[in-house]
Design a protein around this motif. Structure first.
Motif, PDB file in Angstrom:
ATOM      1  N   MET A   1       0.870  -1.199  -0.023  1.00 17.85           N
ATOM      2  CA  MET A   1      -0.069   0.086   0.111  1.00 17.85           C
ATOM      3  C   MET A   1       0.920   1.448   0.001  1.00 17.85           C
ATOM      4  N   THR A   2       0.496   2.413  -0.533  1.00 18.86           N
ATOM      5  CA  THR A   2       1.263   3.567  -0.523  1.00 18.86           C
ATOM      6  C   THR A   2       0.826   4.237   0.763  1.00 18.86           C
TER       7      THR A   2
ATOM      8  N   PRO B   1       2.309  12.026  10.083  1.00 19.96           N
ATOM      9  CA  PRO B   1       2.588  13.280  10.686  1.00 19.96           C
ATOM     10  C   PRO B   1       2.963  13.512  12.082  1.00 19.96           C
ATOM     11  N   TRP B   2       3.329  12.170  13.077  1.00 22.00           N
ATOM     12  CA  TRP B   2       3.873  12.486  14.143  1.00 22.00           C
ATOM     13  C   TRP B   2       5.139  11.647  14.118  1.00 22.00           C
ATOM     14  N   PRO B   3       5.875  11.864  15.327  1.00 26.45           N
ATOM     15  CA  PRO B   3       7.191  10.900  15.468  1.00 26.45           C
ATOM     16  C   PRO B   3       6.829   9.728  15.436  1.00 26.45           C
TER      17      PRO B   3
ATOM     18  N   ALA C   1      -8.092  -5.243   8.939  1.00 18.06           N
ATOM     19  CA  ALA C   1      -8.372  -4.750   7.829  1.00 18.06           C
ATOM     20  C   ALA C   1      -7.301  -3.749   7.021  1.00 18.06           C
ATOM     21  N   ALA C   2      -7.450  -3.681   5.836  1.00 20.36           N
ATOM     22  CA  ALA C   2      -6.380  -2.657   5.233  1.00 20.36           C
ATOM     23  C   ALA C   2      -6.313  -1.359   5.738  1.00 20.36           C
ATOM     24  N   GLY C   3      -5.292  -0.897   6.034  1.00 18.04           N
ATOM     25  CA  GLY C   3      -4.928   0.384   6.587  1.00 18.04           C
ATOM     26  C   GLY C   3      -5.387   0.457   8.136  1.00 18.04           C
ATOM     27  N   ILE C   4      -5.325  -0.624   9.019  1.00 15.92           N
ATOM     28  CA  ILE C   4      -5.597  -0.671  10.251  1.00 15.92           C
ATOM     29  C   ILE C   4      -4.251  -0.741  11.010  1.00 15.92           C
ATOM     30  N   GLY C   5      -3.258  -0.713  10.620  1.00 13.95           N
ATOM     31  CA  GLY C   5      -1.740  -0.555  11.118  1.00 13.95           C
ATOM     32  C   GLY C   5      -0.909  -1.837  11.525  1.00 13.95           C
ATOM     33  N   LYS C   6      -1.231  -2.879  10.469  1.00 13.51           N
ATOM     34  CA  LYS C   6      -0.276  -4.141  10.699  1.00 13.51           C
ATOM     35  C   LYS C   6       1.076  -3.868  10.350  1.00 13.51           C
ATOM     36  N   THR C   7       1.436  -3.125   9.212  1.00 14.45           N
ATOM     37  CA  THR C   7       2.709  -3.088   8.814  1.00 14.45           C
ATOM     38  C   THR C   7       3.384  -1.897   9.802  1.00 14.45           C
ATOM     39  N   SER C   8       2.628  -1.105  10.492  1.00 22.17           N
ATOM     40  CA  SER C   8       3.289  -0.417  11.317  1.00 22.17           C
ATOM     41  C   SER C   8       3.728  -1.073  12.532  1.00 22.17           C
ATOM     42  N   VAL C   9       2.654  -1.942  13.023  1.00 24.11           N
ATOM     43  CA  VAL C   9       3.228  -2.554  14.362  1.00 24.11           C
ATOM     44  C   VAL C   9       4.407  -3.583  13.913  1.00 24.11           C
TER      45      VAL C   9
ATOM     46  N   HIS D   1      -1.491 -10.332   8.423  1.00 23.45           N
ATOM     47  CA  HIS D   1      -2.605 -10.690   7.138  1.00 23.45           C
ATOM     48  C   HIS D   1      -3.777  -9.919   7.413  1.00 23.45           C
ATOM     49  N   ARG D   2      -4.514  -9.651   6.354  1.00 26.90           N
ATOM     50  CA  ARG D   2      -5.794  -8.926   6.316  1.00 26.90           C
ATOM     51  C   ARG D   2      -6.593 -10.269   6.483  1.00 26.90           C
ATOM     52  N   PRO D   3      -7.872 -10.176   6.753  1.00 26.05           N
ATOM     53  CA  PRO D   3      -8.784 -11.242   7.284  1.00 26.05           C
ATOM     54  C   PRO D   3      -8.879 -12.011   6.246  1.00 26.05           C
TER      55      PRO D   3
ATOM     56  N   ALA E   1      -9.742  -0.519  15.730  1.00 25.05           N
ATOM     57  CA  ALA E   1      -9.585   1.068  14.948  1.00 25.05           C
ATOM     58  C   ALA E   1      -9.288   1.867  16.218  1.00 25.05           C
ATOM     59  N   LEU E   2      -8.774   3.177  15.799  1.00 32.97           N
ATOM     60  CA  LEU E   2      -8.253   4.079  17.047  1.00 32.97           C
ATOM     61  C   LEU E   2      -9.458   4.658  17.621  1.00 32.97           C
ATOM     62  N   SER E   3      -9.358   4.911  18.780  1.00 33.29           N
ATOM     63  CA  SER E   3     -10.421   5.627  19.373  1.00 33.29           C
ATOM     64  C   SER E   3     -10.688   7.162  19.182  1.00 33.29           C
TER      65      SER E   3
ATOM     66  N   SER F   1     -10.062   4.809  11.390  1.00 30.01           N
ATOM     67  CA  SER F   1      -8.992   4.028  10.620  1.00 30.01           C
ATOM     68  C   SER F   1      -7.699   4.708  10.340  1.00 30.01           C
ATOM     69  N   PRO F   2      -6.772   4.348  11.193  1.00 33.86           N
ATOM     70  CA  PRO F   2      -5.261   4.944  11.168  1.00 33.86           C
ATOM     71  C   PRO F   2      -4.991   5.393   9.731  1.00 33.86           C
ATOM     72  N   TYR F   3      -5.253   4.562   8.597  1.00 35.44           N
ATOM     73  CA  TYR F   3      -4.866   5.006   7.161  1.00 35.44           C
ATOM     74  C   TYR F   3      -5.574   6.337   6.864  1.00 35.44           C
TER      75      TYR F   3
ATOM     76  N   LEU G   1      -7.135   8.495   8.942  1.00 35.50           N
ATOM     77  CA  LEU G   1      -6.777   9.679   9.703  1.00 35.50           C
ATOM     78  C   LEU G   1      -5.493  10.268   9.278  1.00 35.50           C
ATOM     79  N   ALA G   2      -4.438   9.454   8.915  1.00 34.59           N
ATOM     80  CA  ALA G   2      -3.315   9.909   8.393  1.00 34.59           C
ATOM     81  C   ALA G   2      -3.168  10.539   7.173  1.00 34.59           C
ATOM     82  N   GLU G   3      -4.198   9.948   6.300  1.00 33.57           N
ATOM     83  CA  GLU G   3      -4.392  10.811   4.959  1.00 33.57           C
ATOM     84  C   GLU G   3      -4.887  12.045   5.217  1.00 33.57           C
TER      85      GLU G   3
HETATM   86  N1  LIG Z   1      -1.642   3.152  15.636  1.00 32.21           N
HETATM   87  C1  LIG Z   1      -1.582   3.960  14.918  1.00 32.21           C
HETATM   88  N2  LIG Z   1      -1.840   5.261  15.275  1.00 32.21           N
HETATM   89  C2  LIG Z   1      -1.556   6.277  14.231  1.00 32.21           C
HETATM   90  N3  LIG Z   1      -1.440   6.149  12.808  1.00 32.21           N
HETATM   91  C3  LIG Z   1      -1.171   4.865  12.503  1.00 32.21           C
HETATM   92  C4  LIG Z   1      -1.229   3.590  13.420  1.00 32.21           C
HETATM   93  N4  LIG Z   1      -1.004   2.538  12.755  1.00 32.21           N
HETATM   94  C5  LIG Z   1      -0.990   2.989  11.490  1.00 32.21           C
HETATM   95  N5  LIG Z   1      -0.891   4.198  11.376  1.00 32.21           N
HETATM   96  C6  LIG Z   1      -0.751   5.074   9.945  1.00 32.21           C
HETATM   97  O1  LIG Z   1      -1.791   4.338   9.206  1.00 32.21           O
HETATM   98  C7  LIG Z   1      -1.304   4.427   7.982  1.00 32.21           C
HETATM   99  C8  LIG Z   1      -1.814   2.712   7.557  1.00 32.21           C
HETATM  100  O2  LIG Z   1      -0.845   1.827   8.251  1.00 32.21           O
HETATM  101  P1  LIG Z   1      -0.324   0.465   7.909  1.00 32.21           P
HETATM  102  O3  LIG Z   1       0.362   0.756   6.494  1.00 32.21           O
HETATM  103  O4  LIG Z   1       0.488   0.073   8.801  1.00 32.21           O
HETATM  104  O5  LIG Z   1      -1.794  -0.349   7.709  1.00 32.21           O
HETATM  105  P2  LIG Z   1      -1.868  -2.095   7.207  1.00 32.21           P
HETATM  106  O6  LIG Z   1      -2.837  -2.439   8.171  1.00 32.21           O
HETATM  107  O7  LIG Z   1      -0.428  -2.593   7.090  1.00 32.21           O
HETATM  108  O8  LIG Z   1      -2.356  -1.609   5.821  1.00 32.21           O
HETATM  109  P3  LIG Z   1      -2.522  -2.828   4.330  1.00 32.21           P
HETATM  110  O9  LIG Z   1      -3.523  -3.937   4.828  1.00 32.21           O
HETATM  111  O10 LIG Z   1      -3.047  -1.979   3.308  1.00 32.21           O
HETATM  112  O11 LIG Z   1      -1.071  -3.288   4.326  1.00 32.21           O
HETATM  113  C9  LIG Z   1       0.111   4.541   7.842  1.00 32.21           C
HETATM  114  O12 LIG Z   1       0.022   6.033   7.379  1.00 32.21           O
HETATM  115  C10 LIG Z   1       0.505   4.752   9.442  1.00 32.21           C
HETATM  116  O13 LIG Z   1       1.520   5.418   9.666  1.00 32.21           O
END
Ligand SMILES: Nc1ncnc2c1ncn2[C@@H]1O[C@H](COP(=O)(O)OP(=O)(O)OP(=O)(O)O)[C@@H](O)[C@H]1O
Ligand SMILES: [Mg+2]
Length: 289
Positions: free
Chosen positions: A1-2, A7-9, A45-53, A184-186, A213-215, A246-248, A250-252
């Motif tokens: 995913m792009t 926008p935060w540390p 789900a897509a964009g929920i933050g798996k790659t970030s974790v 993984h996604r569902p 999802a975030l609160s 959705s973190p994705y 929100l970030a966008e």
């Molecule tokens: N806990 C979080 N708090 C704030 N922003 C987050 C958090 N987790 C992820 N993000 C932001 O949300 C966006 C999507 O996150 P990420 O790529 O980790 O999702 P993903 O679940 O891996 O998506 P995909 O299924 O499409 O691969 C990124 O811009 C990331 O910085």
């Protein structure tokens, strides 16, 4: 995913403290004098933050462990053992250590790993899988000084053969000096033949988490961090309402609002909803593309 740069540390990752603490505990167990391996599965789900974790799990594990990582993608789902080869790539490139690693399993594991040409007779798939499991155990034992952590992102796109190997490894991990971390996604996003393997990984996992999802509070905090402390809570709430946390999204949205702040006279809730619809539209177009 792009992904848009956050926008935060980078640290800490909001509302993922428990998920990361569990990974820290698994790494601690792996690094004990009597190492205990394990399996962590993050789904969502897509964009929920798996790659970030996973990025944070990898960074923390890399301080004490040998970390191997790969990310599956739809272009490689149909290539047998592609994910296994990617995870073993450094071992496969080590010509000195390779013979010891393959040991008695060269004939069965060699073709799967692209090292030798297959024989005339088709190999018994169970035999190949057993050989790869044995080879993985040997690889894990070779890395005792800095134990081995295998990290697989987007496992729903991994090839079925590699997922079969990881699923077979799953129940043995507690007795091996090896930690496997999978995101993984569902499972409905996975190919039909991969689903039982993903389910088996979930069953064998020491920790299986569905990321949430975030609160609204997290959305408000992110809004202040991204747009300055002057950003009011109503804007944070409007962003949460429009994105469902959705973190994705929100970030966008926050990245866009930083570049193009809302007109002070605009109705915040309506403007944010419209912006969210555009972000979702672009994402859908990207995914269809
Ligand atoms: N806990 C979080 N708090 C704030 N922003 C987050 C958090 N987790 C992820 N993000 C932001 O949300 C966006 C999507 O996150 P990420 O790529 O980790 O999702 P993903 O679940 O891996 O998506 P995909 O299924 O499409 O691969 C990124 O811009 C990331 O910085
Ligand atoms: Mg991802």
């Amino acid at each position: 995913m792009t992904t848009t740069p956050p926008p935060w540390p980078g640290d800490p990752l909001p509302e993922r403290e428990l998920e990361l603490a569990a990974a820290d505990r698994a790494v601690d167990a792996l690094c004990r004098t009597r190492p205990e391996g394990g399996l962590l599965v993050y789904s969502g789900a897509a964009g929920i933050g798996k790659t970030s974790v996973l990025a944070r799990v990898r960074a923390r594990a890399a301080e004490r462990c040998t970390v191997r990582t790969t990310r599956a993608d739809p272009g490689t789902t149909a290539i047998p053992f592609h994910t296994a080869r990617a995870l073993f790539a450094p071992d496969l490139a080590d010509t000195d250590g390779l013979a010891a690693l393959l040991g008695p399993h060269r004939a069965l594991a060699g073709p799967a790993l692209g090292l030798t040409t297959p024989g005339d007779e088709p190999a018994d798939p169970q035999g190949v899988q057993d050989a790869l499991v044995a080879l993985t155990a040997r690889a894990a034992r070779r890395h005792r000084a800095r134990p081995l952590v295998l990290v697989l992102d987007d496992a729903h796109w991994a090839d079925g053969e590699s997922l079969g190997w990881l699923a077979a490894l799953g129940p043995r991990l507690a007795r091996l000096p090896l930690l496997l971390v999978v995101a993984h996604r569902p499972t409905e996003h996975a190919a039909e033949e991969s689903r039982p393997h993903l389910d088996a990984l979930g069953t064998a996992a020491r920790l299986r988490v569905t990321l949430r999802a975030l609160s609204p509070e997290a959305a408000a905090g992110l809004t202040r961090r991204a747009l300055g402390t002057g950003a009011d809570d109503a804007l944070g709430r409007a962003l949460w309402d429009a994105t469902g946390g959705s973190p994705y999204e929100l970030a966008e949205l926050l990245a866009r609002l930083r570049e193009h702040p809302l007109d002070p006279g605009a109705d915040q809730a309506t403007a944010v909803r419209e912006l969210a619809a555009t972000v979702r539209g672009h994402r859908l177009a990207d995914r269809l593309g």
